[in-house]
Enzyme design. Structure first.
Site, PDB file in Angstrom:
ATOM      1  N   GLY A 244       0.834  -1.203   0.000  1.00 48.92           N
ATOM      2  CA  GLY A 244       0.000   0.000   0.000  1.00 48.92           C
ATOM      3  C   GLY A 244       0.867   1.251   0.000  1.00 48.92           C
ATOM      4  O   GLY A 244       1.995   1.270  -0.505  1.00 48.92           O
ATOM      5  N   SER A 245       0.364   2.289   0.634  1.00 52.22           N
ATOM      6  CA  SER A 245       0.986   3.611   0.526  1.00 52.22           C
ATOM      7  C   SER A 245       2.367   3.725   1.163  1.00 52.22           C
ATOM      8  O   SER A 245       3.108   4.665   0.853  1.00 52.22           O
ATOM      9  CB  SER A 245       0.061   4.666   1.136  1.00 52.22           C
ATOM     10  OG  SER A 245      -1.131   4.775   0.362  1.00 52.22           O
ATOM     11  N   THR A 246       2.737   2.805   2.055  1.00 55.17           N
ATOM     12  CA  THR A 246       4.092   2.882   2.621  1.00 55.17           C
ATOM     13  C   THR A 246       5.150   2.695   1.533  1.00 55.17           C
ATOM     14  O   THR A 246       6.278   3.173   1.655  1.00 55.17           O
ATOM     15  CB  THR A 246       4.298   1.819   3.719  1.00 55.17           C
ATOM     16  OG1 THR A 246       3.976   0.520   3.191  1.00 55.17           O
ATOM     17  CG2 THR A 246       3.407   2.108   4.919  1.00 55.17           C
TER      18      THR A 246
END
Length: 587
Positions: free
Chosen positions: A296-298
């Site tokens: 995801g966004s990490t």
């Protein structure tokens, strides 16, 4: 006269027969003791000569402060001679509560037609001295017969903390998982032996053994873990999983300047002191190094760093947020595609805009994005599998990729962390490179190897790193990630006086039975560091399938607060003082 003569003849005959028999015996003895003596002596030696293995003491495992995590302690095991056990039912009934083994199991063993049988049930085999004393007391009172106790050693663990990092010893003393497996050749030592002439009861007849090689005890291991930090991480993660009724989770705390792992937790877990009763298919996996899921966004941190390193990132340039069309696919921002209108790329980072990172990925192009993903330690996404970090723990995952050159829509999704799978430890190693100024360090849990009793250090694990980006790039990424915590999606990770920087992640879980994603199933995470201007620690927290019953299940709402509380305790333990200037800037 006739009868007297016959009597004398019988006596003479008997005498002759006895003389003949005695002569045969004498000849036989002469033959055995002279002509055939070597053969009989060799046969006798088979019964007289005793060969015994001498078990070495396994090395002790310590944390970085020299607190014991795993060690050997005296123990006893019991053997029954079924033929000598007169009242088998009574013996089983008396031993059952002492050994903690079911009475029926014991009775079944005592009824076997064997000379001896071990009294064990699964991992219940080695017992402490108080159990031995109770059994011997029953023998002394003649309540039981035919039961014998022998001294050995047993592996003992300080508790169930760091269970996946430590691993455990099986009933056959073979290592399973953790550093017990990785460093077994150091820990186990070398077996010795003794050869001597002994009586039937095993007592040595001669003064000295014929041959004797003493065992060499195993080396001691000092880990990079800090039990004080480990304890706090376990408490915080357990509380979060309980509060959100989550399926599981993992957390890692690392030193970005060396690659040392200060704490590593995986949930669900097991008790290494009682592994047979507590381990199963759900909790045996060390999620921190084995689990593979969409980041995801990490993962946007990698795209951001690549764009800055290549000179294409302009924080003040603007773009239209909300959605973007890539081939036949519409990619939307996480707030149902509403976006925030026309915003700067700096704001795009703080708000975690998918559109912003798709655009950055397109500007980088396939070749450069693939190159930087590889540089940050994830591997080549054109291959089917990723690249291991090489952490010194077993069963490390590698991540899953495309196995070919990705299509434009796949490359776009990769830029914001969707469509690929990575491991938590890969993300920690990558973000540590941002924190320390651009050097990727190999993560590790072994710090030092010592002679038994910590008498002499014989090996130190030196940090192994390589530069992947310029220090200036890493500094700019840190400042942008500081904005994520200060005024973006990671505000719940803020810690007064320290200046936390990081990135949240809310990744929908792929459907294992087909294409698409599972409805309402997420892995939420936060990865970051503090203090942002000179990071001392990197933190990673992921919660698997938190329940939405109590509100939002985003990384910012669920994982970031856990990371904040862990960071607070960790920085205190490592004597990192809060900055008054940083506290004022937050106000």
């Amino acid at each position: 006269m006739g009868s007297l003569r016959k009597s004398k003849e019988r006596s003479l005959l008997i005498g002759l027969v006895l003389t003949l028999l005695l002569s045969v015996i004498i000849l036989r003895l002469f033959w055995v003791q002279t002509v055939n003596s070597d053969e009989w002596q060799a046969e006798a030696l088979k019964n007289w000569v005793k060969n015994e293995k001498l078990k070495p003491k396994r090395g002790t495992i310590y944390d970085r402060t020299k607190e014991q995590l795993a060690w050997e302690e005296d123990a006893y095991y019991f053997v029954a001679a079924p033929k000598k056990v007169k009242d088998k039912k009574k013996t089983a009934r008396l031993l059952a509560p002492i050994l903690g083994i079911d009475e029926k199991v014991l009775l079944q063993k005592l009824q076997q037609k064997k000379d001896s049988v071990d009294l064990r049930d699964g991992s219940k085999f080695k017992f402490p001295s108080e159990v031995y004393d109770k059994v011997m007391e029953l023998r002394k009172k003649k309540e039981i017969e035919g039961i014998y106790g022998y001294q050995t050693t047993k592996r003992k663990y300080s508790g169930n903390e760091a269970a996946h990092v430590l691993g455990f010893l099986r009933i056959d003393d073979k290592p399973a998982g953790g550093v017990e497996s990785t460093y077994d050749k150091w820990l186990r030592g070398k077996e010795g032996y003794i050869r001597y002439i002994g009586a039937q009861n095993g007592m040595m007849i001669t003064d000295e053994p014929e041959k004797n090689r003493p065992p060499v005890n195993g080396k001691d291991l000092v880990l990079t873990l800090d039990t004080r930090i480990q304890h706090q991480v376990e408490l915080e993660l357990d509380e979060a999983i309980k509060s959100y009724q989550a399926k599981g989770g993992t957390a890692i705390v690392a030193d970005p300047k060396t690659g040392e792992i200060l704490a590593m937790v995986s949930r669900p877990s097991f008790d290494p002191n009682n592994y047979a009763a507590t381990i199963d298919d759900e909790n045996r996996q060390n999620r921190a190094v084995e689990s593979q899921f969409e980041p995801g966004s990490t993962f946007k941190i990698v795209t951001l760093a690549a764009a800055i390193e290549e000179g294409i990132f302009n924080p003040d340039a603007t773009f239209q947020s909300g959605s973007i069309q890539v081939e036949d696919r519409t990619i939307r921002d996480w707030n149902n595609g509403r976006g925030w209108g026309t915003i700067t790329y700096r704001e795009g980072v703080e708000k975690s805009s998918n559109v912003a990172f798709v655009k950055l990925g397109q500007q980088l192009g396939a070749g450069r994005l693939v190159e930087y993903i590889n540089k940050f330690g994830f591997g080549d996404i054109t291959q089917k599998f990723g690249k291991k970090t090489g952490i010194d723990l077993p069963a490390e995952g590698r991540g899953y990729f495309f196995g070919r050159s990705p299509y434009p829509s796949e490359l776009a999704s990769t830029a914001f962390g969707q469509g690929i799978s990575v491991t938590p430890i890969q993300q920690v190693a990558a973000v540590s490179a941002i924190a320390n100024g651009g050097i990727w360090y190999k993560p590790h849990v072994m710090k030092e190897i010592w002679e038994p009793g910590l008498k002499k250090r014989i090996q130190t694990n030196q940090p192994k790193g390589r530069r992947i980006i310029r220090p200036e790039t890493a500094k700019q990424v840190r400042e942008l990630l500081r904005g994520v915590v200060k005024s973006g999606t990671g505000m719940q990770a803020e810690l007064l006086g320290y200046g936390v920087a990081g990135k949240t992640g809310t990744a929908q879980k792929p459907d294992p039975n087909g294409r698409g994603y599972l409805e309402g199933k997420y892995v939420v995470s936060f990865v970051g560091f503090a203090p942002y201007d000179d990071p001392e620690v990197v933190i990673y927290v992921a919660i698997d399938e938190p329940s939405s019953e109590y509100g939002s299940v985003s990384g910012g709402e669920v994982a970031a607060p856990v990371a904040r509380d862990i960071l607070k305790k960790t920085l205190q333990i490592r004597a990192v003082q809060p900055s008054k200037q940083m506290a004022e800037s937050i106000k």
